[in-house]
Design a protein around this motif. Structure first.
Motif, PDB file in Angstrom:
ATOM      1  N   ALA A  32      57.119   9.699  30.180  1.00  0.00           N
ATOM      2  CA  ALA A  32      56.882   8.244  30.176  1.00  0.00           C
ATOM      3  C   ALA A  32      56.628   7.837  28.734  1.00  0.00           C
ATOM      4  CB  ALA A  32      55.686   7.915  31.058  1.00  0.00           C
ATOM      5  N   PHE A  33      57.545   7.074  28.183  1.00  0.00           N
ATOM      6  CA  PHE A  33      57.599   6.864  26.732  1.00  0.00           C
ATOM      7  C   PHE A  33      57.445   5.373  26.419  1.00  0.00           C
ATOM      8  CE2 PHE A  33      60.656   6.925  22.880  1.00  0.00           C
ATOM      9  CZ  PHE A  33      59.608   7.108  21.992  1.00  0.00           C
ATOM     10  N   SER A  34      56.239   5.006  25.986  1.00  0.00           N
ATOM     11  CA  SER A  34      56.003   3.592  25.644  1.00  0.00           C
ATOM     12  C   SER A  34      56.436   3.307  24.213  1.00  0.00           C
ATOM     13  CB  SER A  34      54.515   3.263  25.791  1.00  0.00           C
ATOM     14  OG  SER A  34      53.767   3.950  24.796  1.00  0.00           O
ATOM     15  N   GLY A  36      54.405   4.222  21.820  1.00  0.00           N
ATOM     16  CA  GLY A  36      53.110   4.299  21.120  1.00  0.00           C
ATOM     17  C   GLY A  36      52.901   5.695  20.528  1.00  0.00           C
ATOM     18  N   LEU A  37      51.818   5.835  19.808  1.00  0.00           N
ATOM     19  CA  LEU A  37      51.520   7.101  19.116  1.00  0.00           C
ATOM     20  C   LEU A  37      51.559   8.302  20.072  1.00  0.00           C
ATOM     21  CD1 LEU A  37      50.234   9.002  16.991  1.00  0.00           C
ATOM     22  CD2 LEU A  37      48.035   7.986  17.530  1.00  0.00           C
ATOM     23  N   ASP A  38      50.827   8.194  21.176  1.00  0.00           N
ATOM     24  CA  ASP A  38      50.629   9.377  22.018  1.00  0.00           C
ATOM     25  C   ASP A  38      51.908   9.816  22.718  1.00  0.00           C
ATOM     26  OD1 ASP A  38      47.890   9.099  21.359  1.00  0.00           O
ATOM     27  OD2 ASP A  38      47.733   7.542  22.886  1.00  0.00           O
ATOM     28  N   SER A  39      52.631   8.821  23.299  1.00  0.00           N
ATOM     29  CA  SER A  39      53.831   9.250  24.028  1.00  0.00           C
ATOM     30  C   SER A  39      54.945   9.626  23.060  1.00  0.00           C
ATOM     31  CB  SER A  39      54.270   8.200  25.052  1.00  0.00           C
ATOM     32  OG  SER A  39      54.411   6.940  24.481  1.00  0.00           O
ATOM     33  N   LEU A  56      61.581   7.898  29.575  1.00  0.00           N
ATOM     34  CA  LEU A  56      61.625   6.737  30.477  1.00  0.00           C
ATOM     35  C   LEU A  56      60.779   5.618  29.887  1.00  0.00           C
ATOM     36  CD1 LEU A  56      61.099   8.540  33.907  1.00  0.00           C
ATOM     37  CD2 LEU A  56      63.245   7.958  32.769  1.00  0.00           C
ATOM     38  N   VAL A  58      59.488   1.540  30.160  1.00  0.00           N
ATOM     39  CA  VAL A  58      59.389   0.336  30.994  1.00  0.00           C
ATOM     40  C   VAL A  58      59.189  -0.871  30.089  1.00  0.00           C
ATOM     41  CG1 VAL A  58      58.153  -0.821  32.860  1.00  0.00           C
ATOM     42  CG2 VAL A  58      58.436   1.664  32.896  1.00  0.00           C
ATOM     43  N   HIS A  60      58.077  -4.409  29.973  1.00  0.00           N
ATOM     44  CA  HIS A  60      57.270  -5.267  30.848  1.00  0.00           C
ATOM     45  C   HIS A  60      57.696  -6.727  30.802  1.00  0.00           C
ATOM     46  CE1 HIS A  60      54.335  -1.861  30.251  1.00  0.00           C
ATOM     47  NE2 HIS A  60      54.394  -1.969  31.558  1.00  0.00           N
ATOM     48  N   ARG A 107      54.947  -0.769  36.391  1.00  0.00           N
ATOM     49  CA  ARG A 107      55.325   0.363  35.538  1.00  0.00           C
ATOM     50  C   ARG A 107      55.394   1.652  36.378  1.00  0.00           C
ATOM     51  NH1 ARG A 107      51.585  -0.333  31.853  1.00  0.00           N
ATOM     52  NH2 ARG A 107      50.082   1.225  32.491  1.00  0.00           N
ATOM     53  N   LEU A 125      52.878  12.169  31.326  1.00  0.00           N
ATOM     54  CA  LEU A 125      52.249  10.992  30.714  1.00  0.00           C
ATOM     55  C   LEU A 125      51.368  11.466  29.573  1.00  0.00           C
ATOM     56  CD1 LEU A 125      51.725  10.280  34.203  1.00  0.00           C
ATOM     57  CD2 LEU A 125      52.253   8.199  32.945  1.00  0.00           C
ATOM     58  N   ALA A 126      51.205  10.604  28.571  1.00  0.00           N
ATOM     59  CA  ALA A 126      50.531  11.070  27.338  1.00  0.00           C
ATOM     60  C   ALA A 126      49.039  10.740  27.310  1.00  0.00           C
ATOM     61  CB  ALA A 126      51.237  10.481  26.122  1.00  0.00           C
ATOM     62  N   HIS A 127      48.443  10.507  28.479  1.00  0.00           N
ATOM     63  CA  HIS A 127      46.994  10.248  28.476  1.00  0.00           C
ATOM     64  C   HIS A 127      46.257  11.435  27.874  1.00  0.00           C
ATOM     65  CE1 HIS A 127      48.256   7.530  31.834  1.00  0.00           C
ATOM     66  NE2 HIS A 127      47.464   6.733  31.158  1.00  0.00           N
TER      67      HIS A 127
END
Ligand SMILES: Nc1ncnc2c1ncn2[C@@H]1O[C@H](COP(=O)(O)OP(=O)(O)OP(=O)(O)O)[C@@H](O)[C@H]1O
Length: 447
Positions: A32-34, A36-39, A56, A58, A60, A107, A125-127
Motif C-alpha cells: 500500500a503505497f501512499s 509518503g516517507l514510510d511506504s 497500490l 489510492v 482520495h 481506501r 502496510l508501512a505502519h
C-alpha cells in the motif's frame, strides 16, 4: 545499511513474512503505497528482496495535488521495477460524517479490491511503532476497551488477503534513516500538519515532550493484545456452556463474576449487533429473573424472556403484502423478516399448486390459527402463547392463499390448509436467521 526488515529478512519464496506470522501462497506482494516517507521506504525495501511487487495507490480525490501524487507514485514504483495500480475514490462523505473515516473506509475497500484483482494474497502496510503508539493514545482518550487499545494487528486475514504491517515494532527514526541513506524521494502531505485532525494535534503535542514514549506505548498495546486474546478465549469457553446461537442463559451468566459476565455478554452480543459498552452494563444491571424485558440495539432489539436473552433483527414496519412462490423444495430467505422458509418433501404438507400462489404479509390482528386437524381455530395471540412463542416473534410473516391462512413463522402450517393424502404436497417451516448457517446448501430466491 540493512533495510528495516532487519534480521528477519524473508527468503525469495512465498512463506512466512518477517514479523507478520502470515503464511502466504502467491509470490506477488502488494504494498500500500501512499508516496509518503514510510511506504516509500517499505516499497523500496520490498522491491530489493527480488520478489514480484505491486504498488497500490489510492487517490482520495480530496486534495488538489492528488493527481501529481498518483503520477509520482507510478514513476517511483516503475523505477523500482514494481507494478502499479491506482484507484480513484468516487463520492464524498455525507454531511456531518468524518472525512478521515470516509477516506479510510474507501481506501481499505480499494486496496482490498486491487490486491484481489491482481491475485496478491499479501498486502503490506508501512505502519510503524509511532503509528501504533499514537493509535493506543487516541483510543485511550476515547475510553476504548481492549479491542481498541490493542491498536493495529501485525497481521490479519480479511477475505482472502493478509493485511500485514511488518514494521509495526520498528522505530520511526530507523525508517527515516533508511530512506535518507538510500536517497529516496517522498511526498510530504500538507494535511499531516493540519491541526483539525486529532492525530496531528497529538503528534505535535506528545512527541516533542515525550520522545521516548513511543516504545513504551507500543509495548502497552502489545500487552493489551495479549489480554484481549485471553478475554476472547475465556468468553468462548463460557459461551460454549451458556449459549446457543439463539439463546444466552441469563441465570448462568449472572452467576459469573461481574467482569467475566460482561466479557461473555459482549462476545455474544458482537455476533448480533454493534452494541455500545453502556448497553452491556445496563442489561446486566436491569435484568430481573423471570421478567420479560427488551432493550433496543443497533439493527434490532434484545429480549429477556424466560431467563434467556434473545436477539431479534428489526422487521421493517409496514411491509407490503408480497406474492411468493414456494412450490419447490429449498430454502427461501425473506430479507427484512430475519429468517427463511424451508420447504421440504414431507407430509402433512400444503398442496404444491397452492404454494405457487401465496401472499406473505405481517400479522393484522384478527387472524385465527388451527394447530392440528382435530383441534379448533383460535386467535393467533392465544396460539402463540400456547406455543411458547416469545412476544417479539409474534409479528409474522404469515402466508395466505386468498383468505386462507397457510402458515405463520414460529407457529408452522395451519391444519386447515393441509393437502389431502393423494395430492402432491410439500411441508413448510420457518427458520430464524440464527438457525440458518448450517443450511446454506439449498438457497432459492423467493422472488
Ligand atoms: N493513499 C494511499 N494509497 C495507498 N496506501 C496508503 C494510502 N494512504 C495510506 N496508505 C497506507 O497506509 C499506511 C498508513 O497510512 P498513513 O496515513 O499513516 O500514512 P501516510 O502518512 O499517508 O504515508 P506513509 O505512511 O507512507 O508515510 C501507509 O504507510 C500506507 O501503507
Amino acid at each position: 545499511m540493512n533495510s528495516p526488515f532487519g534480521l528477519f529478512m524473508p527468503g525469495k519464496r512465498p512463506g512466512r513474512w518477517p514479523g507478520t506470522d502470515c503464511s502466504v501462497e502467491t509470490d506477488l506482494v502488494a504494498v500500500a503505497f501512499s508516496g509518503g516517507l514510510d511506504s516509500t521506504a517499505l516499497l523500496h525495501a520490498t522491491a530489493r528482496l527480488g520478489m514480484r511487487v505491486l504498488a497500490l495507490h489510492v487517490h482520495h480525490g480530496l486534495q488538489q495535488q492528488a493527481d501529481d501524487w498518483a503520477a509520482h507514485c507510478e514513476r517511483e514504483a516503475r523505477a523500482l521495477g514494481a507494478g502499479f495500480a491506482c484507484t480513484r475514490l468516487t463520492g464524498a462523505p455525507a454531511p456531518g460524517d468524518s472525512v478521515e473515516a470516509w477516506a479510510r473506509e474507501g481506501r481499505h475497500r480499494a486496496l482490498h479490491q486491487m490486491a484481489r484483482a491482481a491475485g496478491a494474497d499479501l498486502l503490506l502496510l508501512a505502519h510503524h511503532r509511532q503509528d501504533q503508539a499514537e493509535t493506543f493514545l487516541l483510543q485511550a482518550m476515547r475510553g476504548a476497551g481492549l479491542a481498541g487499545l490493542a491498536g493495529m494487528p501485525r497481521a490479519q486475514w480479511r477475505d482472502g488477503v493478509c493485511w500485514a504491517r511488518p514494521w509495526l515494532d520498528r522505530p520511526r527514526a530507523l525508517i527515516r534513516a533508511y530512506a535518507e541513506q538510500q536517497g529516496l524521494r517522498w511526498i510530504e502531505d500538507p494535511s499531516n500538519g493540519d491541526g483539525r485532525f486529532a492525530r496531528n494535534r497529538l503528534r505535535q503535542a506528545v512527541w516533542p515532550a515525550f520522545p521516548a514514549a513511543e516504545a513504551g506505548l507500543a509495548q502497552a498495546a502489545r500487552w493489551v493484545q495479549q489480554a484481549d486474546a485471553l478475554a476472547a478465549e475465556v468468553a468462548a469457553e463460557d459461551l460454549a456452556r451458556l449459549a446457543s446461537a439463539e439463546r444466552l442463559d441469563l441465570t448462568q451468566l449472572a452467576a459469573l463474576s461481574p467482569a467475566r459476565a460482561s466479557n461473555a455478554l459482549r462476545a455474544w452480543l458482537a455476533t448480533h449487533t454493534a452494541a455500545p459498552a453502556s448497553l452491556v452494563e445496563r442489561l446486566l444491571a436491569q435484568w430481573r429473573p423471570g421478567a420479560t424485558q427488551s432493550w433496543p440495539a443497533p439493527g434490532g432489539a434484545l429480549h429477556a424472556y424466560r431467563d434467556g436473552l434473545y436477539w431479534s433483527a428489526q422487521v421493517p414496519q409496514g411491509q407490503a403484502p408480497m406474492p411468493v412462490d414456494l412450490s419447490r423444495p429449498g430454502l427461501y430467505p425473506q430479507p427484512g423478516w430475519g429468517g427463511a422458509w424451508l420447504v421440504e418433501a414431507a407430509a402433512p404438507g400444503i398442496a404444491t399448486a397452492r404454494l405457487a400462489r401465496l401472499v406473505q404479509r405481517a400479522r393484522g390482528g384478527a387472524e385465527q390459527f388451527q394447530r392440528a386437524p382435530a383441534s379448533v381455530p383460535r386467535g393467533v395471540k392465544k396460539a402463540c402463547q400456547e406455543a411458547g412463542l416469545p412476544p417479539w416473534r409474534r409479528g409474522g410473516p404469515l402466508l395466505f392463499d386468498g383468505d386462507l391462512l397457510v402458515a405463520m413463522a414460529g407457529l408452522g402450517m395451519d391444519a386447515r390448509a393441509f393437502a389431502s393424502q393423494d395430492e402432491p404436497q410439500l411441508s413448510l417451516r420457518w427458520l430464524d436467521d440464527s438457525a440458518l448457517p448450517q443450511r446454506e446448501g439449498a438457497m432459492h430466491s423467493a422472488a
